[in-house]
Design a protein around this motif. Structure first.
Motif, short mmCIF file in Angstrom:
data_model
loop_
_atom_site.label_atom_id
_atom_site.label_comp_id
_atom_site.label_asym_id
_atom_site.label_seq_id
_atom_site.Cartn_x
_atom_site.Cartn_y
_atom_site.Cartn_z
N MET A 15 -2.48 16.60 2.12
CA MET A 15 -3.08 15.45 1.44
C MET A 15 -3.21 14.22 2.36
N ASN A 16 -2.57 14.25 3.53
CA ASN A 16 -2.59 13.10 4.43
C ASN A 16 -3.43 13.31 5.68
N ILE A 17 -4.11 14.43 5.77
CA ILE A 17 -4.85 14.76 6.98
C ILE A 17 -5.91 13.71 7.31
N SER A 18 -6.54 13.13 6.30
CA SER A 18 -7.59 12.15 6.56
C SER A 18 -7.04 10.73 6.69
N GLY A 19 -5.73 10.56 6.67
CA GLY A 19 -5.13 9.23 6.74
C GLY A 19 -5.35 8.56 8.09
N ASP A 67 0.03 11.35 -0.16
CA ASP A 67 1.34 11.95 -0.38
C ASP A 67 2.36 11.15 0.43
N PHE A 68 3.11 10.29 -0.24
CA PHE A 68 4.10 9.44 0.44
C PHE A 68 5.19 9.08 -0.55
N SER A 69 6.29 8.58 -0.02
CA SER A 69 7.40 8.16 -0.89
C SER A 69 7.72 6.70 -0.61
N ILE A 70 8.07 6.01 -1.67
CA ILE A 70 8.45 4.60 -1.60
C ILE A 70 9.96 4.51 -1.80
N ARG A 71 10.59 3.69 -0.97
CA ARG A 71 12.04 3.47 -1.10
C ARG A 71 12.31 1.97 -0.96
N HIS A 72 13.46 1.59 -1.46
CA HIS A 72 13.89 0.20 -1.39
C HIS A 72 15.21 0.14 -0.64
N SER A 73 15.35 -0.84 0.24
CA SER A 73 16.54 -0.93 1.06
C SER A 73 17.02 -2.37 1.10
#
Length: 74
Positions: A15-19, A67-73
């Motif tokens: 899903m990220n190939i065209s990024g 296709d990615f993930s979000i995190r908080h730090s």
């Protein structure tokens, strides 16, 4: 205390190939052969926090990453 929001992208995911990394309006936090992590300054204010996360997600999608993930730090 600082607050950072990160978005991790697996570059080899279909899903990220065209990024296009250059279109993401966030800093590079970390990169290796298979993934990259972007980061932006967060906010402890819940309304502002929602706006920042939404903007980061939109930037990621607009750059072609689906296709990615979000995190908080802290």
């Amino acid at each position: 205390m600082s607050y950072v929001i990160t978005a991790e992208v697996h570059l080899d995911a279909h899903m990220n190939i065209s990024g296009d990394i250059s279109k993401v309006k966030a800093r590079f936090f970390y990169r290796n052969d298979n993934s990259i992590v972007f980061d932006v300054n967060g906010s402890f204010d819940s309304k502002t926090q929602k706006e920042i996360v939404l903007k980061l997600c939109r930037d990621m999608v607009d750059a072609g990453f689906l296709d990615f993930s979000i995190r908080h730090s802290f």
